[in-house]
Design an enzyme around this catalytic site. Structure first.
Site, short mmCIF file in Angstrom:
data_model
loop_
_atom_site.label_atom_id
_atom_site.label_comp_id
_atom_site.label_asym_id
_atom_site.label_seq_id
_atom_site.Cartn_x
_atom_site.Cartn_y
_atom_site.Cartn_z
N ASP A 1 0.84 -1.20 0.00
CA ASP A 1 0.00 0.00 0.00
C ASP A 1 0.88 1.25 0.00
O ASP A 1 2.03 1.20 0.45
CB ASP A 1 -0.87 0.05 1.27
CG ASP A 1 -1.99 -1.00 1.27
OD1 ASP A 1 -2.27 -1.59 0.23
OD2 ASP A 1 -2.57 -1.20 2.36
N ARG B 1 -1.71 -0.53 -8.51
CA ARG B 1 -3.07 -0.19 -8.09
C ARG B 1 -3.17 1.34 -8.12
O ARG B 1 -2.31 2.03 -7.57
CB ARG B 1 -3.33 -0.68 -6.67
CG ARG B 1 -4.68 -0.17 -6.12
CD ARG B 1 -4.74 -0.22 -4.60
NE ARG B 1 -4.78 -1.58 -4.08
CZ ARG B 1 -4.35 -1.91 -2.85
NH1 ARG B 1 -3.83 -1.00 -2.06
NH2 ARG B 1 -4.42 -3.15 -2.45
P1 FDA Z 1 -14.50 9.30 -3.60
O1 FDA Z 1 -13.90 9.54 -2.27
O2 FDA Z 1 -14.73 10.46 -4.50
O3 FDA Z 1 -15.84 8.52 -3.39
C1 FDA Z 1 -16.73 8.21 -4.44
C2 FDA Z 1 -17.99 7.62 -3.83
O4 FDA Z 1 -17.68 6.37 -3.22
C3 FDA Z 1 -18.58 8.45 -2.71
O5 FDA Z 1 -19.46 9.41 -3.21
C4 FDA Z 1 -19.28 7.40 -1.88
O6 FDA Z 1 -20.49 7.05 -2.46
C5 FDA Z 1 -18.36 6.22 -2.00
N1 FDA Z 1 -17.36 6.16 -0.91
C6 FDA Z 1 -16.04 6.44 -0.98
N2 FDA Z 1 -15.43 6.23 0.20
C7 FDA Z 1 -16.40 5.84 1.05
C8 FDA Z 1 -16.42 5.47 2.43
N3 FDA Z 1 -15.31 5.47 3.15
N4 FDA Z 1 -17.60 5.12 2.97
C9 FDA Z 1 -18.74 5.09 2.23
N5 FDA Z 1 -18.78 5.43 0.93
C10 FDA Z 1 -17.64 5.80 0.34
N6 FDA Z 1 -5.30 5.14 -0.48
C11 FDA Z 1 -3.99 5.37 -0.30
O7 FDA Z 1 -3.58 6.50 -0.08
N7 FDA Z 1 -3.09 4.33 -0.37
C12 FDA Z 1 -3.48 3.06 -0.66
O8 FDA Z 1 -2.63 2.16 -0.74
C13 FDA Z 1 -4.87 2.82 -0.86
N8 FDA Z 1 -5.33 1.58 -1.13
C14 FDA Z 1 -6.66 1.40 -1.48
C15 FDA Z 1 -7.11 0.16 -1.89
C16 FDA Z 1 -8.41 0.00 -2.33
C17 FDA Z 1 -8.87 -1.35 -2.80
C18 FDA Z 1 -9.30 1.12 -2.34
C19 FDA Z 1 -10.68 1.01 -2.86
C20 FDA Z 1 -8.86 2.34 -1.89
C21 FDA Z 1 -7.55 2.50 -1.44
N9 FDA Z 1 -7.11 3.72 -0.96
C22 FDA Z 1 -5.76 3.90 -0.76
C23 FDA Z 1 -8.10 4.78 -0.59
C24 FDA Z 1 -8.29 5.75 -1.71
O9 FDA Z 1 -7.15 6.55 -1.88
C25 FDA Z 1 -9.50 6.68 -1.41
O10 FDA Z 1 -9.26 7.38 -0.23
C26 FDA Z 1 -10.82 5.94 -1.29
O11 FDA Z 1 -10.92 4.88 -2.19
C27 FDA Z 1 -11.99 6.91 -1.56
O12 FDA Z 1 -11.89 7.41 -2.85
P2 FDA Z 1 -12.84 6.99 -4.08
O13 FDA Z 1 -11.95 6.69 -5.23
O14 FDA Z 1 -13.71 5.88 -3.68
O15 FDA Z 1 -13.62 8.29 -4.46
#
Ligand code: FDA
Length: 327
Positions: A144, A197
């Site tokens: 990560d 990723r």
């Molecule tokens: P965004 O935050 O814009 O969310 C889009 C939509 O998704 C929201 O409107 C909501 O509906 C839903 N959503 C998102 N987060 C939610 C939550 N916590 N609870 C409920 N609904 C939610 N980061 C990092 O810095 N280092 C890493 O190694 C990783 N690894 C990682 C692995 C995997 C499999 C995922 C999915 C994410 C990560 N992340 C990460 C976290 C990533 O950087 C980010 O903070 C989250 O995925 C939220 O961003 P979204 O892309 O989902 O978009």
């Protein structure tokens, strides 16, 4: 009861987000929070259990629903060599435990949990030990990405240790779209055939090095995603963002990139509807399944990502106090 929720809703989202991320780094709060039984029900939404045995039914359920998984043993920023070695032991044991089930042999770990900030040599030994075991079991290891201060060291360590299970399970890294440097990092990684990723980035970073506006982060994600889909080595698109997922699908179709050439990744407990929809449409979805007692910083980052979750959590607490079922 309506008042605290109302106040929460009125707080500007960005300030709330920043506050939650600041709280996520307060170890003393974490020590207190993990002892309060009341928090367990809320945490269970994002964390599959305290032990691997507790996490197992979640892994089985996800598999039965057609999802792939990666297992994360919660923990980060350890304060001693002993804690770092214990975390590495736990990963080796988890690899063995996963291999004894029908779950995917795939784990995700954090270098700060392996002692990156305590002793770089110990961290290297720990990760090497995990990759060696992964190689024996043909298991994939994702490193990560944490705060920007760790990027150089994370990429360097991964490059050094990558050969240990290359061709025997493989390993990979993470790129954060929020960071301005990521376009350059990604080009280098693509040239190396790295397994990447792509995520938006969960850490609070200064404006000099990071995009702050949501639209800028999303644009960056879209650009990097395009590069990965065209030239990446089986990229993982980690997001719950509907719009970006639709763009990924449209881009792949327009460029003749088959569903087998990439996967979507999402977090345990987040957008389960979307996870199921993508599986139904034939896409590979891998769910990041964390377990362990060190859930505090991980949980706080999940709250920060969607401040509405704070209201959800408050409702759970208030409902439970009044003898109602939490949401
Ligand atoms: P965004 O935050 O814009 O969310 C889009 C939509 O998704 C929201 O409107 C909501 O509906 C839903 N959503 C998102 N987060 C939610 C939550 N916590 N609870 C409920 N609904 C939610 N980061 C990092 O810095 N280092 C890493 O190694 C990783 N690894 C990682 C692995 C995997 C499999 C995922 C999915 C994410 C990560 N992340 C990460 C976290 C990533 O950087 C980010 O903070 C989250 O995925 C939220 O961003 P979204 O892309 O989902 O978009």
């Amino acid at each position: 009861m309506a008042r605290p929720l109302g106040v929460v809703r009125e707080l500007p989202e960005r300030a709330l987000r920043a506050g939650l991320l600041a709280l996520s780094r307060r170890r003393s709060l974490g020590r207190v929070a993990t002892r309060i039984p009341l928090t367990r029900a809320m945490v269970a939404r994002f964390v599959s259990g305290v032990t691997f045995d507790e996490a197992r039914p979640a892994l089985e359920r996800l598999r039965a629903a057609g999802m792939r998984t990666t297992v994360d043993v919660l923990g980060e920023s350890v304060a001693s060599v002993a804690a770092a070695r214990a975390a590495a032991d736990q990963y080796v044991a988890t690899l063995d435990a996963v291999a004894a089930t029908s779950a995917d042999r795939n784990v995700s770990l954090k270098l700060s949990q392996m002692g990156l900030d305590v002793d770089a040599d110990v961290c290297r030994e720990n990760v090497a030990r995990i990759l060696d075991r992964a190689g024996e079991l043909d298991a994939f290891v994702r490193i990560d990405m944490e705060g920007s201060a760790t990027i150089e060291r994370t990429l360097a360590l991964w490059r050094e240790l990558r050969p240990r299970n290359a061709g025997r399970g493989e390993s990979g890294v993470v790129i954060q779209a929020a960071l301005r440097r990521s376009a350059d990092d990604l080009e280098a990684l693509i040239a190396e055939g790295a397994r990447v990723r792509l995520c938006k980035g969960a850490y609070r970073e200064p404006a000099e090095i990071a995009f702050k506006a949501r639209a800028e982060v999303d644009d960056s994600y879209e650009r990097l995603m395009g590069r990965l889909l065209v030239d990446g080595n089986y990229p993982a698109l980690a997001t719950h963002d509907d719009a970006l997922i639709r763009k990924a699908i449209a881009f792949a179709r327009a460029h003749g990139i088959g569903q087998e050439r990439f996967e979507f990744q999402m977090l345990y407990g987040v957008r389960r509807d979307l996870q199921a929809r993508l599986v139904k449409a034939g896409y590979t979805v891998r769910v990041y399944v964390p377990f362990g007692d060190q859930w505090y910083p991980y949980f706080m980052r999940r709250l920060a990502e969607r401040p509405a979750n704070v209201a959800f959590v408050l409702r759970s607490v208030l409902g439970e106090r009044r003898g109602q079922n939490p949401d």
